[in-house]
Write a protein that holds these residues in place. Sequence first.
Motif, short mmCIF file in Angstrom:
data_model
loop_
_atom_site.label_atom_id
_atom_site.label_comp_id
_atom_site.label_asym_id
_atom_site.label_seq_id
_atom_site.Cartn_x
_atom_site.Cartn_y
_atom_site.Cartn_z
N LEU A 15 -3.33 -8.53 -9.21
CA LEU A 15 -3.75 -7.44 -8.32
C LEU A 15 -4.87 -7.87 -7.41
CD1 LEU A 15 -3.63 -4.39 -10.78
CD2 LEU A 15 -2.04 -4.93 -8.93
N ALA A 16 -5.79 -8.66 -7.90
CA ALA A 16 -6.91 -9.13 -7.07
C ALA A 16 -6.44 -10.02 -5.96
CB ALA A 16 -7.93 -9.87 -7.95
N GLY A 17 -5.28 -10.68 -6.11
CA GLY A 17 -4.79 -11.59 -5.08
C GLY A 17 -4.14 -10.87 -3.92
N CYS A 18 -3.96 -9.56 -4.06
CA CYS A 18 -3.35 -8.79 -2.97
C CYS A 18 -4.45 -8.36 -2.02
CB CYS A 18 -2.61 -7.58 -3.53
SG CYS A 18 -1.77 -6.60 -2.28
N VAL A 19 -4.56 -9.01 -0.87
CA VAL A 19 -5.63 -8.74 0.08
C VAL A 19 -5.09 -8.00 1.27
CG1 VAL A 19 -6.95 -10.75 -0.66
CG2 VAL A 19 -5.28 -10.99 1.17
N ASN A 20 -6.01 -7.69 2.20
CA ASN A 20 -5.67 -6.99 3.43
C ASN A 20 -5.00 -5.64 3.14
OD1 ASN A 20 -5.77 -7.19 6.34
ND2 ASN A 20 -3.55 -7.01 6.27
N GLU A 21 -5.67 -4.83 2.37
CA GLU A 21 -5.16 -3.51 2.04
C GLU A 21 -5.01 -2.67 3.30
OE1 GLU A 21 -6.62 0.35 -0.60
OE2 GLU A 21 -7.67 -1.57 -0.69
N GLY A 60 -3.46 -17.67 4.29
CA GLY A 60 -3.72 -17.32 2.90
C GLY A 60 -3.82 -15.84 2.62
N GLN A 61 -3.62 -15.00 3.63
CA GLN A 61 -3.66 -13.56 3.44
C GLN A 61 -2.26 -12.97 3.53
OE1 GLN A 61 -6.44 -11.38 5.77
NE2 GLN A 61 -8.23 -12.43 4.99
N GLN A 62 -2.01 -11.96 2.71
CA GLN A 62 -0.73 -11.28 2.72
C GLN A 62 -0.86 -10.00 3.54
OE1 GLN A 62 2.00 -12.51 1.24
NE2 GLN A 62 3.33 -10.84 1.89
N TYR A 63 0.04 -9.81 4.50
CA TYR A 63 0.03 -8.63 5.36
C TYR A 63 1.25 -7.77 5.07
CZ TYR A 63 -3.63 -10.99 8.02
OH TYR A 63 -4.80 -11.61 8.38
N GLN A 64 1.03 -6.50 4.81
CA GLN A 64 2.11 -5.55 4.54
C GLN A 64 2.30 -4.65 5.76
OE1 GLN A 64 1.01 -3.51 0.94
NE2 GLN A 64 1.60 -5.23 -0.37
N VAL A 65 3.48 -4.72 6.36
CA VAL A 65 3.77 -3.93 7.55
C VAL A 65 3.84 -2.45 7.17
CG1 VAL A 65 5.48 -3.49 9.36
CG2 VAL A 65 4.97 -5.84 8.66
N VAL A 66 3.23 -1.61 7.99
CA VAL A 66 3.21 -0.17 7.74
C VAL A 66 4.63 0.39 7.80
CG1 VAL A 66 2.32 2.05 8.56
CG2 VAL A 66 0.88 0.02 8.69
N ARG A 67 5.07 1.01 6.72
CA ARG A 67 6.43 1.55 6.66
C ARG A 67 6.53 2.92 7.31
NH1 ARG A 67 8.41 -3.23 6.19
NH2 ARG A 67 7.75 -4.34 4.31
N ASP A 68 5.49 3.71 7.21
CA ASP A 68 5.50 5.07 7.77
C ASP A 68 4.23 5.27 8.60
OD1 ASP A 68 5.81 7.70 8.39
OD2 ASP A 68 5.34 8.46 6.39
N PRO A 69 4.32 5.06 9.92
CA PRO A 69 3.13 5.20 10.77
C PRO A 69 2.83 6.64 11.19
CG PRO A 69 4.97 4.45 12.09
CD PRO A 69 5.49 4.57 10.67
N SER A 70 3.55 7.62 10.62
CA SER A 70 3.41 8.99 11.09
C SER A 70 2.02 9.56 10.85
CB SER A 70 4.45 9.89 10.39
OG SER A 70 4.24 9.92 8.99
N GLN A 71 1.23 8.96 9.93
CA GLN A 71 -0.13 9.44 9.67
C GLN A 71 -1.17 8.33 9.87
OE1 GLN A 71 -0.96 12.67 8.71
NE2 GLN A 71 1.16 13.17 9.11
N PHE A 72 -0.79 7.25 10.56
CA PHE A 72 -1.65 6.08 10.65
C PHE A 72 -2.81 6.29 11.62
CE2 PHE A 72 -3.10 2.06 12.33
CZ PHE A 72 -3.14 1.24 11.24
N SER A 73 -4.02 6.12 11.13
CA SER A 73 -5.22 6.09 11.96
C SER A 73 -6.13 4.99 11.42
CB SER A 73 -5.95 7.43 11.94
OG SER A 73 -5.22 8.42 12.65
N GLN A 74 -6.88 4.36 12.32
CA GLN A 74 -7.75 3.25 11.93
C GLN A 74 -8.92 3.17 12.89
OE1 GLN A 74 -5.81 -0.58 12.13
NE2 GLN A 74 -7.27 -1.56 10.78
N VAL A 75 -10.10 2.91 12.37
CA VAL A 75 -11.30 2.74 13.18
C VAL A 75 -11.78 1.30 13.03
CG1 VAL A 75 -13.71 3.44 13.50
CG2 VAL A 75 -11.97 5.16 12.97
N GLY A 76 -12.13 0.67 14.13
CA GLY A 76 -12.58 -0.72 14.07
C GLY A 76 -13.01 -1.21 15.43
N TYR A 77 -12.76 -2.51 15.67
CA TYR A 77 -13.15 -3.16 16.92
C TYR A 77 -11.95 -3.95 17.46
CZ TYR A 77 -17.79 -2.01 15.22
OH TYR A 77 -18.90 -1.32 14.75
N ALA A 78 -11.97 -4.20 18.77
CA ALA A 78 -10.84 -4.86 19.42
C ALA A 78 -11.24 -6.19 20.02
CB ALA A 78 -10.26 -3.96 20.51
N SER A 79 -10.33 -7.15 19.93
CA SER A 79 -10.46 -8.36 20.74
C SER A 79 -9.64 -8.15 22.02
CB SER A 79 -9.96 -9.58 19.97
OG SER A 79 -8.58 -9.45 19.65
#
Length: 325
Positions: A15-21, A60-79
């Motif tokens: 479980l600890a090896g699953c990154v990029n939640e 070395g990071q695992q990325y999980q594609v969003v299956r249901d974006p109907s409620q997706f929101s995210q706050v951060g920074y942009a390149s």
Amino acid sequence: MRLQWIILGITATLLAGCVNEEPKQPTNVPTNVQTQDVLGAEPHYEPYHPTANSDYQRNGQQYQVVRDPSQFSQVGYASIYGTESAGNMTAIGERINPAELTAAHPTLPIPSYVRITNMMNGRMMVVRVNDRGPYVQGKSIALSRATADRLNLMPTTRIKIDAIQVAQDGSLSGPGTVGSNFIKQSYALPGRPQLGAGPMGTPVMENLPTPENALPVQQPSEPMQPTMPDMALKTPEPETAPQAAATETVPERGFLVQAGAISSQDNANKMLNDLKNQFGVPGRLQPYNGIYRVQLGPFTNREKAVEIQGRLQSERNQASMVVAP
């Protein structure tokens, strides 16, 4: 007993090896917010790319594609990507063009649409996500130079990403639609805010396309009517009738079908009245800096809006867009 502890230890390690939640998503989307006009890319239905939406691993990071974006929101920074990446291939086989309103995201389905909000000035735009990335620490999304300029973004500007889900019938939903009234015209792109030089000495460009300079407002060509009393009694009747039809009382909220946007109020009124008479539905004009959006509705359910959208296509060969409340 010792065997159980060993099994628990192995499970914890896996479980600890699953990154990029995935970013936490809201359980509900508020609807009692003030509506504002949002410009940018025009959201329309596109099937997801068949080979670019699988989970993957990078650096070395695992990325999980969003299956249901109907409620997706995210706050951060942009390149920001500019001319240095022009012509490179995206994950779905398109050429990168920094002058287009596009973006790259590590986990959102592609192609898809999101609303980007500059949290410093409240400025919003719709962009089309067509690539993967960025793989830069502290950056949630990569935006084209055209998008960054119009949002007046700096590397330290905090942004919000809200997904816009487009159904096959063309209707829009998701957190990116809340409080948004989308402008259909691709030419009506917002310029940078008129803020002058920023705290870091960043100049503000004045000549980018804006609704004010992208399309001139047509002025009436009729000569001014005489001010004699007998003429004043006769002239208001033909001029006020179309306007009264366009401003009749209709429900405040509901699904809208936007059939067009015209710079001439007279032509927009004529189009609106023709559509209302043909389809027997309510409608209204929504002015925006000299542009008049012709909208049918509101309708209490999406099915009725989609029905009118289909009739516009079949009976008038006219493209339209369903906007969710």
